[in-house]
Scaffold this motif. Structure first.
Motif, PDB file in Angstrom:
ATOM      1  N   PRO A 135      31.576   3.375  91.587  1.00  0.00           N
ATOM      2  CA  PRO A 135      32.386   3.514  90.367  1.00  0.00           C
ATOM      3  C   PRO A 135      31.475   3.740  89.165  1.00  0.00           C
ATOM      4  O   PRO A 135      30.764   2.831  88.739  1.00  0.00           O
ATOM      5  CB  PRO A 135      33.114   2.166  90.284  1.00  0.00           C
ATOM      6  N   LEU A 136      31.478   4.947  88.609  1.00  0.00           N
ATOM      7  CA  LEU A 136      30.523   5.302  87.566  1.00  0.00           C
ATOM      8  C   LEU A 136      31.010   4.821  86.197  1.00  0.00           C
ATOM      9  O   LEU A 136      31.387   5.606  85.327  1.00  0.00           O
ATOM     10  CB  LEU A 136      30.253   6.801  87.583  1.00  0.00           C
ATOM     11  N   VAL A 137      30.957   3.510  86.037  1.00  0.00           N
ATOM     12  CA  VAL A 137      31.362   2.872  84.794  1.00  0.00           C
ATOM     13  C   VAL A 137      30.521   3.397  83.634  1.00  0.00           C
ATOM     14  O   VAL A 137      31.026   3.634  82.529  1.00  0.00           O
ATOM     15  CB  VAL A 137      31.216   1.341  84.925  1.00  0.00           C
ATOM     16  N   SER A 138      29.234   3.601  83.871  1.00  0.00           N
ATOM     17  CA  SER A 138      28.348   4.079  82.809  1.00  0.00           C
ATOM     18  C   SER A 138      28.729   5.482  82.352  1.00  0.00           C
ATOM     19  O   SER A 138      28.659   5.799  81.154  1.00  0.00           O
ATOM     20  CB  SER A 138      26.895   4.063  83.280  1.00  0.00           C
ATOM     21  N   THR A 139      29.158   6.333  83.271  1.00  0.00           N
ATOM     22  CA  THR A 139      29.571   7.685  82.900  1.00  0.00           C
ATOM     23  C   THR A 139      30.812   7.648  82.024  1.00  0.00           C
ATOM     24  O   THR A 139      30.963   8.456  81.096  1.00  0.00           O
ATOM     25  CB  THR A 139      29.807   8.541  84.155  1.00  0.00           C
ATOM     26  N   ALA A 140      31.710   6.716  82.307  1.00  0.00           N
ATOM     27  CA  ALA A 140      32.897   6.564  81.460  1.00  0.00           C
ATOM     28  C   ALA A 140      32.489   6.304  80.019  1.00  0.00           C
ATOM     29  O   ALA A 140      33.017   6.908  79.075  1.00  0.00           O
ATOM     30  CB  ALA A 140      33.760   5.419  81.989  1.00  0.00           C
ATOM     31  N   ILE A 141      31.522   5.412  79.845  1.00  0.00           N
ATOM     32  CA  ILE A 141      31.090   5.057  78.489  1.00  0.00           C
ATOM     33  C   ILE A 141      30.322   6.202  77.844  1.00  0.00           C
ATOM     34  O   ILE A 141      30.517   6.518  76.668  1.00  0.00           O
ATOM     35  CB  ILE A 141      30.235   3.778  78.538  1.00  0.00           C
TER      36      ILE A 141
END
Length: 428
Positions: A135-141
């Motif tokens: 889950p690319l949480v960092s990409t979301a941000i």
């Protein structure tokens, strides 16, 4: 891992192979073209069928969108330490973005006309956030939070779901925390097509952002012109250029971190020190044996990782420019000599204590960067990409009169007498 030394007979050919251009295969182009055609012609029906085909999720038009209320609940359910980490990343990303925001300006030219620029955020943008193995949480941000910092009012996000239609709750929370206003559980080239051309459920956007696999990148390429796109960020990659001052354990750790991204990611190491190359090779084996994603890491190391001994760091810098890496780690005692030679890296991490992972999650600049050689033509994602530029021109009667003679000459040269008259009639 492939090991290449400048003393090898094939060194010149191997170096040339590293001169990359971002280009899709014929197969990828054909598949994406078919997907886009299907979405344009059949809208939601095609989107649902393709989601079932590629992701195994059986959705309906009513379940394509994830209610924002569900995303708010996901924020509430976050562990405090996880939310604190997300907030820290968001603060750094938005502070960096605000510093680089383009501002309106004006000046007076030599004829007395007032000229300048104003900048407005796009009204509606689309952001693609990959799913896949993590889950690319960092990409979301590092995409959505920049759009929010730019003042974009409608931020549409597409991210693939699992077979049961679920999106990772941490990712869902991060999307909303970053500022997403609409979230759809669809991925792949069909998601790009839906955002670009619209369906019954998803209204079209004006510009599309975000990384993805080769099909997603090709869909952005084929949609360009109907919508604007940010850049062509595909599978992640790192290149390290280092001399004897580098710590081999640190280099190996960065290479392994890149390999952890899995399929199609790449990692390379260039050095002018043979002992350092051997030390890094040993460290990769030692550290790699302790990692949890053994099969994935080993596959990338075997297929997509190389170590290269170059005669000089200057030649290594030229190879870096030809390769145009997404991330470059530069570790050398001669930084003041070598850094100015680097022209095409998406982001540069300087010194032994600048791991790429800090750039991935926290530092501030977006980690959405050009890959596959696209760094020769594209920069990384910046806040100004979410702004639309408009030039402004205001002339007084006097400034118009002072401009008339030059405009008349251009009009005569180009055979456009009405152009000249439109100025002359105001200058009488």
């Amino acid at each position: 891992m492939r090991i290449i030394r400048y003393t090898d007979a094939e060194y010149a050919n191997e170096s040339r192979r590293l001169d990359r251009r971002a280009e899709a295969s014929d197969r990828v182009r054909e598949v994406v073209s078919s997907v886009i055609k299907d979405i344009r012609e059949r809208g939601d029906a095609a989107l649902l069928e393709l989601t079932k085909k590629f992701d195994g999720a059986d959705l309906t038009p009513d379940t394509l969108a994830i209610p924002i209320a569900d995303a708010e609940l996901a924020i509430d359910a976050l562990e405090p330490r996880v939310r604190e980490a997300m907030e820290a990343s968001k603060r750094n990303v938005q502070t960096f973005a605000q510093q680089s925001m383009r501002k309106a300006w004006s000046m007076t030219n030599e004829q007395g006309a007032e000229v300048g620029e104003v900048f407005h955020p796009f009204e509606r943008v689309g952001v693609y956030v990959p799913g896949g193995t993590a889950p690319l949480v960092s990409t979301a941000i590092m995409t959505v939070a920049i759009a929010a910092a730019a003042g974009v009012p409608e931020i549409v996000v597409c991210s693939p779901c699992g077979k049961e239609g679920q999106v990772n709750p941490n990712l869902l929370a991060a999307l909303r925390l970053a500022g997403a206003t609409e979230i759809y559980r669809v991925g792949g080239s069909q998601a790009i097509a839906a955002m670009a051309f619209g369906t019954e459920t998803i209204k079209p956007v004006t510009k599309i952002f975000g990384p993805g696999n080769s099909y997603v990148v090709e869909a952005k390429r084929q949609a360009f012109g109907v919508v604007s796109v940010d850049l062509l960020p595909g599978p992640s990659e790192v290149l390290v250029l280092a001399d004897k001052s580098a710590n081999p354990a640190f280099i190996a750790a960065d290479l392994l971190a890149q390999a952890e991204h899995g399929k199609d990611s790449g990692a390379g190491f260039l050095t002018d020190d043979a002992a350092l190359l051997e030390a890094v090779l040993k460290e990769v084996e030692t550290q790699g044996a302790k990692l949890s994603r053994q099969d994935m890491v080993r596959s990338v190391l075997d297929k997509e990782c190389f170590l290269m001994l170059v005669p000089t760091l200057e030649e290594g810098a030229e190879i870096v420019n030809n390769y145009a890496p997404e991330h470059l780690s530069l570790i050398t005692e001669r930084e003041q000599d070598i850094l100015p030679l680097i022209r095409t890296a998406g982001a540069i991490f300087l010194g032994n204590y600048s791991p790429v992972a800090v750039g991935d999650f926290l530092a501030g600049p977006s980690h959405t960067l050009p890959t596959g050689g696209a760094g020769k033509s594209f920069p990384g994602l910046t806040v100004d990409m979410f702004q639309r530029r408009t030039s402004m021109v205001r002339l007084s009667k006097e400034a118009c009169a002072k401009s008339e003679s030059v405009v008349r000459i251009f009009s005569e040269i180009e055979g456009l007498d009405a152009h000249g008259n439109s100025v002359s009639v105001r200058s009488i």
